[in-house]
Design a protein around this motif. Structure first.
Motif, short mmCIF file in Angstrom:
data_model
loop_
_atom_site.label_atom_id
_atom_site.label_comp_id
_atom_site.label_asym_id
_atom_site.label_seq_id
_atom_site.Cartn_x
_atom_site.Cartn_y
_atom_site.Cartn_z
N ARG A 76 -19.56 16.50 -38.99
CA ARG A 76 -19.44 15.15 -39.56
C ARG A 76 -18.58 15.12 -40.82
O ARG A 76 -17.94 14.12 -41.11
CB ARG A 76 -20.83 14.59 -39.87
CG ARG A 76 -21.57 14.15 -38.61
CD ARG A 76 -22.96 13.71 -38.95
NE ARG A 76 -23.67 13.27 -37.75
CZ ARG A 76 -24.99 13.11 -37.69
NH1 ARG A 76 -25.73 13.34 -38.75
NH2 ARG A 76 -25.55 12.70 -36.57
N ARG A 77 -18.59 16.24 -41.55
CA ARG A 77 -17.74 16.29 -42.75
C ARG A 77 -16.26 16.19 -42.39
O ARG A 77 -15.46 15.73 -43.19
CB ARG A 77 -18.00 17.59 -43.52
CG ARG A 77 -19.20 17.52 -44.44
CD ARG A 77 -19.19 18.66 -45.44
NE ARG A 77 -19.51 19.94 -44.80
CZ ARG A 77 -20.74 20.39 -44.64
NH1 ARG A 77 -21.78 19.69 -45.05
NH2 ARG A 77 -20.96 21.56 -44.06
N LEU A 137 -19.25 7.50 -52.78
CA LEU A 137 -20.60 8.06 -52.56
C LEU A 137 -20.57 9.40 -51.82
O LEU A 137 -21.06 10.41 -52.33
CB LEU A 137 -21.47 7.04 -51.80
CG LEU A 137 -22.90 7.48 -51.55
CD1 LEU A 137 -23.67 7.61 -52.86
CD2 LEU A 137 -23.62 6.50 -50.62
N ALA A 138 -19.98 9.41 -50.62
CA ALA A 138 -20.03 10.64 -49.82
C ALA A 138 -19.24 11.79 -50.45
O ALA A 138 -19.72 12.92 -50.49
CB ALA A 138 -19.58 10.36 -48.39
N VAL A 182 -21.58 14.77 -50.82
CA VAL A 182 -21.38 15.75 -49.75
C VAL A 182 -20.34 16.79 -50.13
O VAL A 182 -20.52 17.98 -49.89
CB VAL A 182 -20.98 15.05 -48.43
CG1 VAL A 182 -20.78 16.06 -47.31
CG2 VAL A 182 -22.03 14.01 -48.03
N ARG A 222 -12.92 4.43 -46.95
CA ARG A 222 -14.16 5.19 -47.21
C ARG A 222 -14.21 6.45 -46.35
O ARG A 222 -14.55 7.53 -46.83
CB ARG A 222 -15.38 4.31 -46.92
CG ARG A 222 -16.69 5.04 -47.11
CD ARG A 222 -17.88 4.14 -46.92
NE ARG A 222 -18.10 3.80 -45.52
CZ ARG A 222 -19.14 3.10 -45.07
NH1 ARG A 222 -20.03 2.63 -45.93
NH2 ARG A 222 -19.28 2.84 -43.80
N ALA A 223 -13.83 6.30 -45.08
CA ALA A 223 -13.83 7.47 -44.19
C ALA A 223 -12.78 8.47 -44.64
O ALA A 223 -13.01 9.68 -44.65
CB ALA A 223 -13.59 7.04 -42.75
N MET A 233 -13.30 11.28 -47.41
CA MET A 233 -13.90 12.59 -47.08
C MET A 233 -12.83 13.57 -46.61
O MET A 233 -13.14 14.70 -46.24
CB MET A 233 -14.97 12.42 -46.00
CG MET A 233 -16.26 11.81 -46.52
SD MET A 233 -17.14 12.92 -47.61
CE MET A 233 -17.87 14.04 -46.41
#
Lengths: 229, 256
Positions: free
Chosen positions: B91-92, B115-116, B120, B164-165, B168
């Protein structure tokens, strides 16, 4: 008793004040303990953990079906006996009226708050959980940073109502011979025969405190409002 | 050990997603049956097909939002077996954009993006903020960074979701009907963002009915029906001369 005489209230104010402080302290402790524990209970049910989930459901159902006054009695009389048996010498271990009140109120309110939080959790859109999964957020971060902040915002009016009920319920500590605001007022009222004045004044105090709490929550809601919603 | 790891590192054309004999059931309903798909690094794939054909389920299996019942899924050298470390590892590296945006309504646009990476990837607040603003600029919405999702239009929200995606720094992006919930006038701004992303070389798997988009960026169009992959072809071939009856019917329905 032709005319109202409020001078008695002024004289008795220190005693009423100590009763009020007790009511507020009990409300505050029961609120914090109840909300934290209640949130944990709600999460346990939300995760549908096999055995512990059923135990929690049973606990919540039990607490919500028994009058608080009965729970106070039981706790006051039974827990010392249980503790005595556990400690080995068989003699009851008294835990005192004040501790009984604080612990019982906390445990009792937890059941009610847990129902509020549980319903709030169910109201959060599935997509929020999926977005957290897709971002690889841990379960802890998912609930702490995304889910619970939304639940608490949505549930805040119901949490407030429950807390106002809690504040009013603190008067039940009279069964433990403790004196809260209402208890102090009724003792004084019986003593000097000024029931009307005394009950009028404390009604105003209850009204003022409950309104202040509502105002406080309203401004919190405004401050933490979700813009655009 | 080192050699093994080196062996897993693949060249630019090696597959980054491998799906083999995938099965997925919801109760008695078979959502996916014997699905095989490989995605090469840098490749752009458009998944299409009638509703209920399993396209969304397939991409939701790739980042394990849906748990598959049988078959193998290997993403960037990690097989999804049900172990949480593997799932989070995958998922990362896999970003996902949803039909309904799924932005966090209580966080501002920039906080949604921060946030992530902070939780994360362990970025500091300042690093996460810098990265978020950079990517919001890329999707041309940085001037709205301090607004809340509810204050934005659907198209703007979807571009935030893309940013947002991307925060990461994923190796693959999955798009689950990203324009289906949008008003027609907002579809273009989201598609433009996706085209740009494709041109940057991002590996993309998109469930979409935007056939213009498919023609423009897809290396391959994969057509699904009733839980199976029915046809795979380059977009030119697929649109000009679909081999199967079912694909012809489908194209006949969506191209008026």
């Amino acid at each position: 008793m032709n005319s109202l005489d409020f001078s008695i209230v002024v004289q008795a104010w220190p005693y009423l004040w100590s009763g009020l402080l007790f009511s507020l302290a009990l409300t505050a402790v029961a609120f914090v303990v109840g909300l934290v524990l209640g949130t944990c209970l709600a999460l346990v049910q939300h995760f549908e953990l096999p055995v512990i989930g059923r135990l929690v459901r049973g606990y919540v159902a039990l607490m919500r079906s028994i009058p608080l006054i009965l729970v106070l009695f039981w706790f006051f009389f039974l827990v010392p006996i249980v503790l005595g048996h556990l400690s080995g010498n068989g003699r009851p271990v008294p835990i005192g009226a004040t501790w009984t009140a604080f612990i019982t109120f906390g445990l009792f309110e937890a059941a009610y708050y847990s129902e509020i939080i549980r319903v709030g959790l169910r109201a959060v859109n599935r997509g929020q959980f999926e977005a957290c999964q897709a971002l690889a957020l841990s379960t802890f971060d998912t609930y702490r940073s995304v889910i619970l902040p939304q639940v608490l915002r949505v549930a805040s009016p119901i949490i407030l109502s429950q807390t106002i009920i809690l504040f009013q319920d603190t008067s039940l500590v009279y069964v433990l011979s403790l004196t809260d605001l209402l208890g102090a007022a009724s003792k004084l009222a019986q003593l000097n025969g000024r029931l009307v004045e005394m009950y009028l004044v404390i009604a105003v105090v209850y009204l003022a405190i409950s309104s202040a709490a509502s105002q406080c929550v309203a401004s919190l809601r405004k401050r933490y409002a979700i813009a655009g919603r | 050990m080192l050699q093994l790891a080196a062996g897993n590192k693949m060249g630019p054309s090696a597959s980054i997603v491998t799906v083999e004999n995938l099965e997925k059931r919801f109760g008695h309903f078979t959502a996916l049956s014997d699905v095989n798909l490989t995605v090469a690094a840098g490749e752009k794939i458009v998944l299409c097909g009638p509703s209920g054909s399993g396209k969304s389920t397939l991409i939701r299996c790739i980042n394990h939002i849906e748990k598959h019942d049988a078959g193998r899924i290997v993403v960037d050298g990690v097989e999804l077996t049900g172990r949480m470390e593997d799932i989070n590892g995958v998922r990362r590296e896999v970003g996902m954009v949803f039909q309904s945006f799924n932005l966090f309504p209580h966080l501002s646009v920039v906080e949604n993006c921060m946030l992530a990476p902070m939780k994360v990837r362990g970025l500091s607040r300042a690093e996460a903020h810098e990265r978020a603003i950079g990517l919001l600029r890329k999707v041309r919405i940085h001037d709205q960074a301090n607004k809340y999702p509810g204050q934005l239009s659907g198209g703007q929200q979807q571009r935030v979701a893309i940013a947002r995606a991307l925060c990461m720094q994923p190796k693959i992006m999955l798009f689950d009907e990203p324009t289906s919930a949008l008003d027609p006038e907002m579809v273009k701004e989201v598609l433009d963002t996706m085209v740009e992303l494709a041109k940057d070389g991002m590996t993309m798997v998109c469930v979409t009915h935007e056939m213009g988009f498919a023609r423009e960026i897809a290396d391959r169009v994969v057509f699904m029906d009733r839980g199976c992959i029915v046809e795979e072809a380059d977009p030119e071939t697929f649109f000009r001369a679909p081999r199967t009856e079912r694909a012809r019917d489908f194209l006949g329905q969506i191209i008026h």
